[in-house]
Design an enzyme around this catalytic site. Sequence first.
Site, short mmCIF file in Angstrom:
data_model
loop_
_atom_site.label_atom_id
_atom_site.label_comp_id
_atom_site.label_asym_id
_atom_site.label_seq_id
_atom_site.Cartn_x
_atom_site.Cartn_y
_atom_site.Cartn_z
N ALA A 154 41.54 35.16 47.52
CA ALA A 154 41.37 33.95 48.33
C ALA A 154 41.85 32.71 47.59
O ALA A 154 42.35 31.77 48.21
CB ALA A 154 39.91 33.78 48.73
N PHE A 162 40.49 37.51 49.80
CA PHE A 162 39.08 37.45 49.41
C PHE A 162 38.97 37.22 47.91
O PHE A 162 39.71 37.80 47.11
CB PHE A 162 38.36 38.75 49.79
CG PHE A 162 37.05 38.96 49.08
CD1 PHE A 162 35.98 38.11 49.32
CD2 PHE A 162 36.89 40.00 48.16
CE1 PHE A 162 34.77 38.28 48.64
CE2 PHE A 162 35.68 40.18 47.49
CZ PHE A 162 34.62 39.32 47.74
N SER A 163 38.04 36.34 47.50
CA SER A 163 37.68 36.12 46.10
C SER A 163 38.91 35.67 45.30
O SER A 163 39.49 34.64 45.61
CB SER A 163 37.05 37.40 45.54
OG SER A 163 36.41 37.16 44.32
N ALA A 164 39.32 36.42 44.26
CA ALA A 164 40.52 36.03 43.51
C ALA A 164 41.72 35.98 44.44
O ALA A 164 42.60 35.11 44.30
CB ALA A 164 40.76 37.01 42.37
N LEU A 203 35.94 37.59 37.93
CA LEU A 203 36.80 36.97 38.91
C LEU A 203 38.05 36.38 38.28
O LEU A 203 39.07 36.25 38.90
CB LEU A 203 36.03 35.88 39.67
CG LEU A 203 36.73 35.22 40.84
CD1 LEU A 203 37.16 36.25 41.85
CD2 LEU A 203 35.80 34.21 41.48
#
Length: 631
Positions: free
Chosen positions: A172, A168-170, A24
């Site tokens: 986000a 989303f994720s990184a 991530l």
Amino acid sequence: MLKQRCSRSWPWSRSAGVPLAAWLYAGLVGCGGPVSEAPEPGAEVAEQPQRLLTQVTGFGSNPGNLQMFRHVPSGMPANAPLVVVLHGCTQRAASMEGSGWSAAADVYKFYAVYPQQQSGNNMTSCFNWFEPGDIARDRGEALSIKQMVDTMKATYSVDPSRVYVAGFSAGAYMVPALLAAYPDVFSAGAIHSGGPYRCAESMTAGFNCMSPGVNRAPAAWGDLVRGAYPGYAGPRPRVSIWHGTSDYTVNVMNLTEAMEQWTNVHGIDQTPDTVETVSNFPHKVYRDGAGNALVETWELTGMGHGVAMDAQFQFPGGTGTAACGAVGAYLNDVNLCSVYHQARFFGLLDGGGEPTGDTTPPTVNVTAPANGATVGGTVNVTADAADAVGVTRVEFLVDGEVVSTDSQAPYAFAWNSAAVGNGQHRLGARAFDAAGNQATDNDTVVTVSNTGSPAPVTAQFTSIAAEDGYLKANADGSAAALGFMTNLALGRGTDGKYNRSFLSFDTSGLPDGATVTRAFLTVTYSSGSGDPWSTPAGNTLVIDVKTGTFNAANTEAADWAGAAAASSVAGIERFSAGAKRSGDFSAAGLSAINKAGKTQLRLRFTQAQTATQYLFVRDGANAVLTVVYTP
């Protein structure tokens, strides 16, 4: 002029089996200084198609060295909204199309921009959300994304007051950076499996930010946002925050900290003004004194690290092809379309402001058998359901437990009443509409009378955690390095071996003379890495049964290829959150259940994965074998 960036490296290779959390934020510190160049009006646009996306070049100085893709629906009106969509690590721009944003853009007529990271910036294609030079106003990746917005405004008729960002994720984690640095550009944002702005400002700090999380007072979090654009006195972006409660990559604590940050930025308290349940998930809304929804949270109970979606959901107002994405890597079908609800929060469905979309639940009624009827054998259970927007599915319940789902009218299922004891039982139906509203009819009571045989008995057995195995996380059976993947893994390991999960049950409590009439397995999702169901296409998860155990002693690595008493006795449908029940065991599977000792189940995919990919499931009390028998 493009500013050259430093090359980056990381000491781990993807093939080394590094846990997803490490990827991530994989990548070393960047080197960009302040850049304030903006694209010239009418900047040259070079286009190359990529699936539904078109690549755009020449969008400014691009100090973050990102790539830009865009989706422009047909028949766009003047002054249309724009949504920027940010992918996660190991993903590409096209990966986030699978979540449904381009399909929603086609229905609700907004532009979609997909920034894409390059491996030269970060070897695992993560946006560098932990780099101070990439999350500040007019610097690095944040400026590159802002320049993409400027290019869209110069090329198309975009309403500057309706520009939004979701990630989303990184990606986000980059959302709050953009909202903090450019509150004059973005009106709202959606943080899906990310966290608060400036949770980390170095690679090392990223570990603590993701798990277990960083705890600060709301005012301290708010000051970080206010410091991103000193002197700004205009309106702040509204924020929608989404997180799986079983996310072992980014701890759900990040949802709370992000909520505290943005409620403080808006000058409101941390007590929700609206608390409700939508599609069985808690939804909270934080409002100002005038009732405006400024921050909302969605807690996705039991879901791991991924984007919440609903493959059966059709965007209201669209055609049959306007579905909420497709199941894939980090796209989790939990019967809730996050893209739809984020678009509602942005105001894309209602022309701006807080959404006023459909809140009326569907109607549903069990039509057969009649209330008070006496039934036996196989019973045809039917229901009627209707909704102004559209019914997406109907779940059938027996004594409050979901036993079948039908997504096509007429809604019906064949119920084997012999699976329950004689006497009264309650039948129900629960309908879901396209907006996530639901309604339940649960007032049909029937009397089951199956004569000529003893009433069936239901027994449940939980797995013996000490004997379940052999793989708890890593390919050699050892615990995961970061300690958040400690359950059984199905799929392919870095050693090239497959399907290594066994569940052991002590079924000696069954009477020796019992006749087993039904059995099924319930397993609980822990987390995932990749999508073992989709590679190769059509892969399925099945259960083998061993009378006794595959090994007289402890289960070992070689036992995953051992012979079973009955193979492929039942399947388990694709799932990415909560618990999932298998189909009923075949006759051979029922015969293989051991009434004199232990029964062991092997969970395996029917085809070998093409890459290292895992589905992690929980053992112990979270894996239950249910057996129905007559004495």
